[in-house]
Design a protein around this motif. Sequence first.
Motif, PDB file in Angstrom:
ATOM      1  N   THR A  50       0.854  -1.329  -0.031  1.00 55.85           N
ATOM      2  CA  THR A  50       0.018  -0.025   0.018  1.00 55.85           C
ATOM      3  C   THR A  50       0.994   1.269   0.017  1.00 55.85           C
ATOM      4  N   CYS A  51       1.934   1.321   0.782  1.00 55.05           N
ATOM      5  CA  CYS A  51       3.034   2.333   0.840  1.00 55.05           C
ATOM      6  C   CYS A  51       3.493   2.517  -0.462  1.00 55.05           C
ATOM      7  N   LYS A  52       3.752   1.464  -1.062  1.00 52.27           N
ATOM      8  CA  LYS A  52       4.363   1.429  -2.531  1.00 52.27           C
ATOM      9  C   LYS A  52       3.660   1.942  -3.541  1.00 52.27           C
ATOM     10  N   GLU A  53       2.291   1.776  -3.235  1.00 56.97           N
ATOM     11  CA  GLU A  53       1.159   2.094  -4.229  1.00 56.97           C
ATOM     12  C   GLU A  53       1.094   3.698  -4.256  1.00 56.97           C
ATOM     13  N   LEU A  54       1.018   4.277  -2.675  1.00 55.54           N
ATOM     14  CA  LEU A  54       0.969   5.575  -2.736  1.00 55.54           C
ATOM     15  C   LEU A  54       2.154   6.240  -3.388  1.00 55.54           C
ATOM     16  N   VAL A  55       3.463   5.824  -3.119  1.00 58.24           N
ATOM     17  CA  VAL A  55       4.619   6.454  -3.628  1.00 58.24           C
ATOM     18  C   VAL A  55       4.340   6.355  -5.348  1.00 58.24           C
ATOM     19  N   GLY A  56       3.878   5.521  -5.838  1.00 54.55           N
ATOM     20  CA  GLY A  56       3.486   5.024  -7.434  1.00 54.55           C
ATOM     21  C   GLY A  56       2.813   6.408  -7.719  1.00 54.55           C
ATOM     22  N   HIS A  57       1.549   6.480  -7.098  1.00 52.94           N
ATOM     23  CA  HIS A  57       0.745   7.624  -7.394  1.00 52.94           C
ATOM     24  C   HIS A  57       1.506   8.832  -7.335  1.00 52.94           C
ATOM     25  N   LEU A  58       2.373   9.261  -6.422  1.00 55.79           N
ATOM     26  CA  LEU A  58       3.071  10.426  -6.017  1.00 55.79           C
ATOM     27  C   LEU A  58       4.111  10.562  -7.286  1.00 55.79           C
ATOM     28  N   LYS A  59       4.589   9.469  -7.819  1.00 56.72           N
ATOM     29  CA  LYS A  59       5.521   9.522  -9.034  1.00 56.72           C
ATOM     30  C   LYS A  59       4.810   9.759 -10.314  1.00 56.72           C
ATOM     31  N   LYS A  60       3.645   9.196 -10.603  1.00 54.61           N
ATOM     32  CA  LYS A  60       2.747   9.141 -11.523  1.00 54.61           C
ATOM     33  C   LYS A  60       2.467  10.737 -11.891  1.00 54.61           C
ATOM     34  N   HIS A  61       2.077  11.521 -10.777  1.00 63.09           N
ATOM     35  CA  HIS A  61       1.496  12.943 -10.883  1.00 63.09           C
ATOM     36  C   HIS A  61       2.742  13.752 -10.774  1.00 63.09           C
ATOM     37  N   ASN A  62       3.816  13.229 -10.109  1.00 63.27           N
ATOM     38  CA  ASN A  62       5.004  14.187 -10.018  1.00 63.27           C
ATOM     39  C   ASN A  62       4.593  15.362  -9.068  1.00 63.27           C
ATOM     40  N   ILE A  63       4.210  14.785  -7.696  1.00 58.80           N
ATOM     41  CA  ILE A  63       3.758  15.612  -6.932  1.00 58.80           C
ATOM     42  C   ILE A  63       4.988  16.607  -6.362  1.00 58.80           C
ATOM     43  N   GLN A  64       4.920  17.937  -6.573  1.00 60.56           N
ATOM     44  CA  GLN A  64       6.132  18.475  -6.296  1.00 60.56           C
ATOM     45  C   GLN A  64       6.360  18.954  -4.858  1.00 60.56           C
ATOM     46  N   GLU A  65       5.110  18.933  -3.909  1.00 54.21           N
ATOM     47  CA  GLU A  65       5.021  19.466  -2.770  1.00 54.21           C
ATOM     48  C   GLU A  65       5.728  18.158  -1.682  1.00 54.21           C
ATOM     49  N   ALA A  66       5.637  17.057  -2.029  1.00 52.72           N
ATOM     50  CA  ALA A  66       5.814  15.800  -1.400  1.00 52.72           C
ATOM     51  C   ALA A  66       7.337  15.523  -1.413  1.00 52.72           C
ATOM     52  N   ARG A  67       8.090  14.978  -0.381  1.00 46.53           N
ATOM     53  CA  ARG A  67       9.311  14.740  -0.302  1.00 46.53           C
ATOM     54  C   ARG A  67       9.569  13.978   0.965  1.00 46.53           C
ATOM     55  N   PHE A  68       9.883  12.672   1.075  1.00 41.28           N
ATOM     56  CA  PHE A  68      10.117  11.930   2.311  1.00 41.28           C
ATOM     57  C   PHE A  68      10.950  10.630   2.267  1.00 41.28           C
ATOM     58  N   ILE A  69      11.714  10.165   3.527  1.00 41.12           N
ATOM     59  CA  ILE A  69      12.253   8.939   3.442  1.00 41.12           C
ATOM     60  C   ILE A  69      11.674   8.112   4.377  1.00 41.12           C
ATOM     61  N   THR A  70      11.982   6.912   3.981  1.00 36.52           N
ATOM     62  CA  THR A  70      11.336   5.783   5.133  1.00 36.52           C
ATOM     63  C   THR A  70      12.464   4.700   5.582  1.00 36.52           C
ATOM     64  N   ALA A  71      12.239   4.128   6.691  1.00 33.03           N
ATOM     65  CA  ALA A  71      13.031   3.142   7.266  1.00 33.03           C
ATOM     66  C   ALA A  71      12.288   2.169   8.131  1.00 33.03           C
ATOM     67  N   SER A  72      12.445   0.769   7.745  1.00 37.11           N
ATOM     68  CA  SER A  72      12.040  -0.055   8.424  1.00 37.11           C
ATOM     69  C   SER A  72      12.793  -0.620   9.777  1.00 37.11           C
ATOM     70  N   ILE A  73      12.191  -0.752  10.922  1.00 34.66           N
ATOM     71  CA  ILE A  73      12.987  -1.133  11.990  1.00 34.66           C
ATOM     72  C   ILE A  73      12.690  -2.656  12.423  1.00 34.66           C
ATOM     73  N   SER A  74      13.493  -3.323  13.066  1.00 35.68           N
ATOM     74  CA  SER A  74      13.566  -4.756  13.482  1.00 35.68           C
ATOM     75  C   SER A  74      12.315  -5.219  14.096  1.00 35.68           C
ATOM     76  N   ASP A  75      11.553  -4.299  14.898  1.00 35.50           N
ATOM     77  CA  ASP A  75      10.452  -4.761  15.749  1.00 35.50           C
ATOM     78  C   ASP A  75       9.069  -4.178  14.880  1.00 35.50           C
ATOM     79  N   ASN A  76       9.362  -4.049  13.522  1.00 33.40           N
ATOM     80  CA  ASN A  76       8.066  -4.003  12.781  1.00 33.40           C
ATOM     81  C   ASN A  76       7.641  -2.636  12.810  1.00 33.40           C
TER      82      ASN A  76
END
Length: 256
Positions: A50-76
């Motif tokens: 679902t997160c990747k799908e959201l990122v896909g929509h952002l890329k598809k429409h090249n939303i200029q306002e958004a910019r973020f990074i993500t990390a996954s942690i060992s405790d989920n």
Amino acid sequence: MKTKLENLILLALLAILPGSILAQESNANQSFAVHEDVVKLGMTAEYEDTCKELVGHLKKHNIQEARFITASISDNRYIYVSPIENMADLDKPLFSTLSEKMGKEAMSALFNRMDKCYDVEHDYIITLDPSLSYQPQGINQTPEGQDYRKFHYLYVAPANRALIKEKMKAVRDMFASKGSQMYYRVYRSGFGTRGEFYMVAVAAKDQLDYAQKAMANDELIGEDGGKIMWDLFNNLLSYEEFTGQMRPDMAYAPMN
């Protein structure tokens, strides 16, 4: 979830740097808004999709306002981080462009699907402290090719606040005097955190690379350096350690 997820993307909209939002070369203290999703173990795959799908929509429409990074942690936990200048930044409007591009109903449905993937989420602020960090060539929070992370949480009793800061400076100075290759960044807890702590982040290529760096550092600092480290740890309220991984596949930056 909708409000919380919108908040984390709002925080991402606040990024002001032209490149990676976490690749700063600055000696200034920078505050960051952090959003955590504590994902159910059985829902991890759906959450990531679902997160990747959201990122896909952002890329598809090249939303200029958004910019973020993500990390996954060992405790989920999944952590989203963005720089902020002040608390007023949190009140800025959300997602209007993306809603127009993909449709309000479609965007709401996407958020609702993410809702069911976790029961707990947190929002808080931390501040990078270059004066306690050890990275001789300048602060760089996303060194290339080093997506593996080790997060050390050093919890502090209020009565020991000044003492712990003094001990952490002693560790930094010791690393510098030895020429240690174990670089790290230190963040202070802020508004909304559960207890007072310092978070020490160490980057490496992978688990083996981190282990090799740690072993080499132990040999380098020797017994005297070890005493300085233990002097810090013996005065902590408590300590936790987590492993993590930067997730560029779940991050977004607009095209120019």
